[in-house]
Design a protein around this motif. Sequence first.
Motif, PDB file in Angstrom:
ATOM      1  N   ASP A  51      68.420   9.561  27.625  1.00 52.16           N
ATOM      2  CA  ASP A  51      69.293   9.772  26.477  1.00 52.16           C
ATOM      3  C   ASP A  51      70.719   9.937  26.978  1.00 52.16           C
ATOM      4  O   ASP A  51      70.954  10.107  28.179  1.00 52.16           O
ATOM      5  N   THR A  58      74.201  16.360  31.854  1.00 56.72           N
ATOM      6  CA  THR A  58      73.382  17.333  32.575  1.00 56.72           C
ATOM      7  C   THR A  58      73.456  17.194  34.093  1.00 56.72           C
ATOM      8  O   THR A  58      73.587  18.209  34.793  1.00 56.72           O
ATOM      9  N   GLY A  78      71.313  21.646  29.383  1.00 56.79           N
ATOM     10  CA  GLY A  78      70.102  21.003  29.886  1.00 56.79           C
ATOM     11  C   GLY A  78      69.794  21.277  31.330  1.00 56.79           C
ATOM     12  O   GLY A  78      68.839  20.700  31.889  1.00 56.79           O
ATOM     13  N   THR A  87      63.519  26.747  27.304  1.00 52.74           N
ATOM     14  CA  THR A  87      63.220  25.427  26.740  1.00 52.74           C
ATOM     15  C   THR A  87      64.472  24.567  26.795  1.00 52.74           C
ATOM     16  O   THR A  87      65.542  24.989  26.339  1.00 52.74           O
ATOM     17  N   PRO A  89      67.222  22.120  25.768  1.00 55.38           N
ATOM     18  CA  PRO A  89      67.683  21.654  24.457  1.00 55.38           C
ATOM     19  C   PRO A  89      67.530  20.146  24.321  1.00 55.38           C
ATOM     20  O   PRO A  89      67.492  19.409  25.312  1.00 55.38           O
ATOM     21  N   GLU A  90      67.464  19.701  23.101  1.00 57.53           N
ATOM     22  CA  GLU A  90      67.365  18.263  22.822  1.00 57.53           C
ATOM     23  C   GLU A  90      68.690  17.596  23.185  1.00 57.53           C
ATOM     24  O   GLU A  90      69.761  18.205  23.114  1.00 57.53           O
ATOM     25  N   GLY A  91      68.606  16.352  23.629  1.00 61.91           N
ATOM     26  CA  GLY A  91      69.786  15.650  24.111  1.00 61.91           C
ATOM     27  C   GLY A  91      70.932  15.638  23.120  1.00 61.91           C
ATOM     28  O   GLY A  91      72.107  15.760  23.497  1.00 61.91           O
ATOM     29  N   ARG A  92      70.637  15.484  21.847  1.00 63.71           N
ATOM     30  CA  ARG A  92      71.693  15.430  20.833  1.00 63.71           C
ATOM     31  C   ARG A  92      72.449  16.764  20.768  1.00 63.71           C
ATOM     32  O   ARG A  92      73.670  16.785  20.585  1.00 63.71           O
ATOM     33  N   ALA A  93      71.727  17.865  20.940  1.00 60.98           N
ATOM     34  CA  ALA A  93      72.383  19.173  20.900  1.00 60.98           C
ATOM     35  C   ALA A  93      73.337  19.332  22.083  1.00 60.98           C
ATOM     36  O   ALA A  93      74.435  19.888  21.935  1.00 60.98           O
ATOM     37  N   ASP A 134      77.677  12.417  16.660  1.00 65.72           N
ATOM     38  CA  ASP A 134      76.358  11.865  16.330  1.00 65.72           C
ATOM     39  C   ASP A 134      76.384  10.336  16.304  1.00 65.72           C
ATOM     40  O   ASP A 134      75.444   9.678  16.794  1.00 65.72           O
ATOM     41  N   TYR A 137      76.522   9.102  19.845  1.00 66.76           N
ATOM     42  CA  TYR A 137      75.233   9.369  20.483  1.00 66.76           C
ATOM     43  C   TYR A 137      74.218   8.292  20.103  1.00 66.76           C
ATOM     44  O   TYR A 137      73.526   7.723  20.964  1.00 66.76           O
TER      45      TYR A 137
END
Length: 466
Positions: A51, A58, A78, A87, A89-93, A134, A137
């Motif tokens: 992603d 990252t 990340g 955990t 985080p999701e790539g978009r975050a 967004d 992305y």
Amino acid sequence: MALHPERLFPVEPEARAIARRLYDAVAGLKIISPHGHTEPAWYAEDRAFPDPAALFITPDHYATRMLYSQGVRLEDLGVRRRDGSGTAPEGRAIWRLFAQHFHLFAGTPTRLWFEHSLEAVFGITERLGPANADALYDRIAEAIATPQLRPRALYDKFGIEVIATTDGALDDLVHHDAVRSSGWHGRVVPTYRPDAVVDAEALGFVENVGKLLALTGEPATWTGYLNAHRARRAFFKARGATATDHGHATARTENLSPADAASLFEKVLSGKAGPAEAEAFRGQMLTEMARMSQDDGLVMQIHPGSYRNHNPSLFANFGPDKGADIPKATDYVHALKPLLDAVGNDPSLTIILFTLDETAYSRELAPLAGHYPALRLGPAWWFFDSPEGMRRFRETTTETCGFYNTVGFNDDTRAYLSIPARHDMARRVDCAYLARLVADHRLDEEEAHDLARELAYGLAKRAYRL
């Protein structure tokens, strides 16, 4: 905002026109990438990058250290904790967080590299910010899922002729073997980095040396240890390696007698060596590695002067290479003398010196490289591979060691998409420097064209024997 075609060129009209002519002649040259930290698995497996955040943010300590300095937690970018807790985080975050803080990179080379990558690879000319995060992305995520933007295709798109990775002495080089046996035309070569089995202060040093000896079938003696390095160097060279790399805290070298060196080896292998003995052993091993390079022809790179892991809590929680390494003052004149007394006059040997101490350029490094046949001066490195750092490098070294005692440019990066951006920046800065020499009537333009090609391509190819 689209990149300006004349960025980094001189503001004076005459010099700017000369720089443009010089740059146009070298902009399309193939990329020689002789020192860097991309993953050999990328080229072996040729998988799509996961992603945009994993590609741009990252793994890039240039990006994460800036955000950390402003209070952003590494976990939120990340970066995984050593203990595996938390955990990711999701790539978009992660991308949204980066976009929110993108203004922090104004005036930095990181922004230039990032925006060059957006425009050259994805055709994006908008400046990243919260409002378009967004949309950008999604556009990048869709593109990197296609075969056209997998690692091997990007190798061709970037115009790379050869790229070197940096690999530990114990590495099995299985990914390099896979690349070589795949029939793919790309040239990816390893570099022998023995720090983990040379630095007695490194975590797991004694165990690592045991693995080195077991891997090569050598006894736990000074002679056996040196022979183990020779065997591993031959293993790397058989897979295309042309260089070694040594990331020591200082440039100290030693030239001990065989008996004293053997005694020092026994002490560090016992695990009871103090800091002074560990430093002496690292210094002795630089001289030993130089002697091995006389025998096997591998180019030797010395990258000293970083205070590694300056932030102890960050190191404890996240490990090394997380942006907490800090440049420090470094001595070369006295530190390198034992090595240079032993091998410095050998023109068949190539030792490339780097620094994180810019004050050493005109006082120590350029005079040393401008005298000893075995020495060459590496380009502006790490914190100084910026337009200003590259200009300072040329301005403080050329008068003493010239151009031909330097080795062109290397990108030294983990960020794959920044490689063409970094080389483009170096070519622009060098052409700007040469243009000023032409405008000052210190070079004629024909000479400058020859030099521009050497700085962009020829010097690196010859220095690293690629």
